[in-house]
Design an enzyme around this catalytic site. Structure first.
Site, PDB file in Angstrom:
ATOM      1  CD  GLU A 112     -12.331   3.807  27.653  1.00  0.00           C
ATOM      2  OE1 GLU A 112     -12.765   3.425  28.977  1.00  0.00           O
ATOM      3  OE2 GLU A 112     -11.431   4.332  27.284  1.00  0.00           O
ATOM      4  CD  GLU A 171      -9.827   3.651  36.042  1.00  0.00           C
ATOM      5  OE1 GLU A 171     -10.134   2.553  35.084  1.00  0.00           O
ATOM      6  OE2 GLU A 171      -8.761   4.366  35.531  1.00  0.00           O
ATOM      7  CG  ASP A 192      -9.984  10.806  35.663  1.00  0.00           C
ATOM      8  OD1 ASP A 192      -9.187  11.737  35.337  1.00  0.00           O
ATOM      9  OD2 ASP A 192      -9.879   9.837  35.044  1.00  0.00           O
ATOM     10  CD  GLU A 233      -1.261   9.444  30.388  1.00  0.00           C
ATOM     11  OE1 GLU A 233      -0.913   8.477  31.148  1.00  0.00           O
ATOM     12  OE2 GLU A 233      -2.721   9.642  29.904  1.00  0.00           O
TER      13      GLU A 233
HETATM   14  C1  DMJ Z   1      -4.387   5.185  34.032  1.00  0.00           C
HETATM   15  O1  DMJ Z   1      -3.213   5.776  33.553  1.00  0.00           O
HETATM   16  C2  DMJ Z   1      -4.460   6.331  35.484  1.00  0.00           C
HETATM   17  O2  DMJ Z   1      -5.088   5.332  36.377  1.00  0.00           O
HETATM   18  C3  DMJ Z   1      -5.364   7.456  35.116  1.00  0.00           C
HETATM   19  O3  DMJ Z   1      -5.576   8.247  36.348  1.00  0.00           O
HETATM   20  C4  DMJ Z   1      -6.550   7.377  34.173  1.00  0.00           C
HETATM   21  N1  DMJ Z   1      -6.132   6.311  33.269  1.00  0.00           N
HETATM   22  C5  DMJ Z   1      -5.300   5.006  33.173  1.00  0.00           C
HETATM   23  C6  DMJ Z   1      -6.382   3.967  33.458  1.00  0.00           C
HETATM   24  O4  DMJ Z   1      -7.266   4.035  33.118  1.00  0.00           O
END
Ligand code: DMJ
Length: 554
Positions: free
Chosen positions: A333, A354, A240, A99
């Site tokens: 989710e 997304e 992902d 993060e």
């Molecule tokens: C964000 O911090 C980024 O897009 C990450 O890749 C996935 N989670 C969140 C958004 O959903």
């Protein structure tokens, strides 16, 4: 006709919708500043703030480049200098390596690269140096201890002051291992310090070697023993952005190896996990279905496919995901595909970007108004369900619209940015210079880097990175290296140096090296001389530099 569509969309939709998206942004942003700064996040139900992912005013860092995307140069400048004065990474905080990288390092890198466009005063040498770049490098340096494992795969958490705790779990999710190459290669290529890119590549190589015989990776791995601890393979949570970074890394760095890795994974993903254009979760060694669910995080996939030109498949998968959005006014989710309904305890929608992100890419690629419709739907539902007197709240349960007291920083960094960019298809971040502002050159004598010329690559937190800047700065740092080698070989003529510093006569007959060609200007050639950090200097100037070095040393 798609040009006409784009033009119409810009005129009609953007005029109507752009203002509404801006109001959404400023309602959330001003609430954060008024009620939550300097904490990481706003709590939109109690109108106060909290630290979540660290203690670095995360929402402000994450939102900085969105200010410029919305055209607010003055606020961008003000915030960029506040952050320089207030943010400190020398803190005793356990932070997520992943993060911190995507939100903090990524956010600062983009802000640095956009600083010229934002009218900031630029130091000589920008974009290969600058205060925001130094901040990004400082944040990234604090993450490096996490990569010091026998495998090169990083721990998931690091203490920014003390490094990895001796009691830290060695189990990291796949995305937590493979989501560094964009930011770390950008850092290395801008600053000339290879450390960042090296550790990111080492982690990628190690991860690649752990794939199963059928070509899949699982969800969580022990970074000490290389054992897969969670063996579900899929394209969503925990995995992902690993796939995203193989594709985007290949584009940003023109790196075929990364693309080949992705293609190999993609073949296995299509073979084992895809059913009716949904993507399920399967056991990574056997390929048997373990969870027939769709996760909201997976909705980035059609956008990624469109970057690769797989439009038909992208469009079909998007339609599946959009049908879920329409069913609930948001993406839960988890969504059970066989049951056509939400999954227990995973009914929330934390304002994720997304599906909107994929809509942006697909609208660019097709001009189909379905994608604008998704944008309008998203705008309406978020306004209706999530808006509170001081911000926008995550939806705890899409069935009854209960809210959670959280507004994640990605709402301002990503969700609103992609929504805005969806409705502004000629925005400079889309590249192409359609309005003549697609590229931008540093002014003054040192104006050597033409920026934005190759479009932008968004990191996984929607922070745009500029391939042209990487190219320009790494060219300059190679030239610096050559100059250093030349100096070394002159001061230690007998010392064996690398091939770069072979004497000129030994190089005769070798193909000309484009790097050295650009150093030595031909007589009469007109090329403005850049600043010291971009030493494209004629030979005479290099001699005078040599002279100084010798007299300094003597
Ligand atoms: C964000 O911090 C980024 O897009 C990450 O890749 C996935 N989670 C969140 C958004 O959903």
């Amino acid at each position: 006709s798609s040009m006409l569509d784009i033009f119409r969309a810009k005129c009609l939709c953007f005029l109507l919708v752009g203002g509404r998206i801006k109001s959404m942004f400023y309602h959330a942003y001003n609430s954060y500043l008024d009620n939550a700064f300097p904490y990481d996040e706003l709590r939109p139900l109690t109108c106060d703030g909290q630290d979540t992912w660290g203690s670095f005013s995360l929402t402000l860092i994450d939102a900085l480049d969105t200010l410029l995307v919305l055209g607010n140069q003055t606020e961008f400048q003000r915030v960029a200098s506040i952050l320089q004065d207030t943010v400190d990474f020398d803190i005793d905080v356990n932070a997520s390596v992943f993060e911190t990288n995507i939100r903090v390092v990524g956010g600062l890198l983009s802000a640095h690269l956009l600083a010229g466009r934002a009218g900031m005063e630029l130091e000589p040498g920008w974009p290969c140096s600058g205060p925001l770049l130094r901040m990004a490098a400082e944040a990234a340096r604090r993450l490096i201890p996490a990569f010091q494992t026998p495998t090169g795969m990083p721990y998931g958490t690091v203490n920014l002051l003390h490094g990895v705790s001796p009691t830290e779990t060695p189990v990291t999710c796949t995305a937590g291992v493979g989501t560094f190459i964009l930011e770390f290669a950008t850092l290395s290529r801008l600053t000339g310090d290879p450390t960042f890119e090296d550790v990111a590549r080492r982690a990628l190589t190690a991860l690649w070697k752990t794939r199963s015989d059928i070509g899949l990776v699982g969800n969580h791995i022990d970074v000490l023993s290389k054992k897969w601890v969670a063996q579900d393979a899929g394209i969503g949570a925990g995995v992902d952005s690993y796939f995203e970074y193989l594709v985007k890394g290949a584009i940003l760095l023109q790196d075929e190896e990364l693309l080949n890795m992705f293609h190999a994974y993609d073949a296995a993903i299509q073979n084992y996990t895809r059913f009716d254009d949904w993507y399920l979760w399967v056991q990574m060694h056997k390929g048997t279905v373990s969870m027939p669910i769709f996760q909201s995080l997976e909705a980035f996939w059609p956008g990624l496919q469109s970057l690769l030109g797989n439009l038909d498949s992208a469009v079909r998968t998007f339609q599946n995901y959009y049908s879920v959005w329409r069913q609930f006014g948001g993406l839960p989710e988890f969504y059970s595909i066989p049951q056509g309904y939400t999954v227990d305890k995973r009914e929330g929608y934390p304002l994720r970007p997304e599906l909107i992100e994929s809509a942006m890419y697909l609208f660019r690629a097709t001009g189909d108004h379905t994608y604008l419709q998704l944008g309008l739907d998203a705008l309406e539902s978020i306004e209706k369900v999530s808006r509170t007197p001081c911000g926008y709240a995550s939806v705890k349960d899409l069935r009854d619209h209960q809210l959670d007291n959280r507004m994640e920083s990605f709402f301002l960094a990503e969700t609103i940015k992609y929504l805005y960019l969806l409705f502004d298809p000629t925005h400079f971040l889309h590249g192409g210079g359609m309005e003549g502002d697609g590229s931008w050159e540093e002014g003054g004598e040192g104006g050597q880097c033409v920026l934005g010329a190759g479009g932008f690559i968004f990191n996984t937190e929607a922070h745009p990175l500029d391939p042209a800047a990487l190219y320009c700065c790494s060219r300059h740092s190679k030239e610096r290296q050559e100059l250093r080698d030349a100096l070394l070989s002159l001061s230690h003529p007998k010392k064996k140096a690398g091939s770069q510093s072979k004497p000129a006569d030994e190089r005769a007959g070798e193909p000309p090296q484009s790097q050295s060609e650009s150093i030595a200007l031909k007589p009469g050639e007109k090329k403005t001389l850049p600043t010291l950090s971009c030493p494209v200097q004629p030979f005479s100037a290099r001699l005078s530099v040599l002279g100084q070095v010798f007299s300094d040393n003597s």
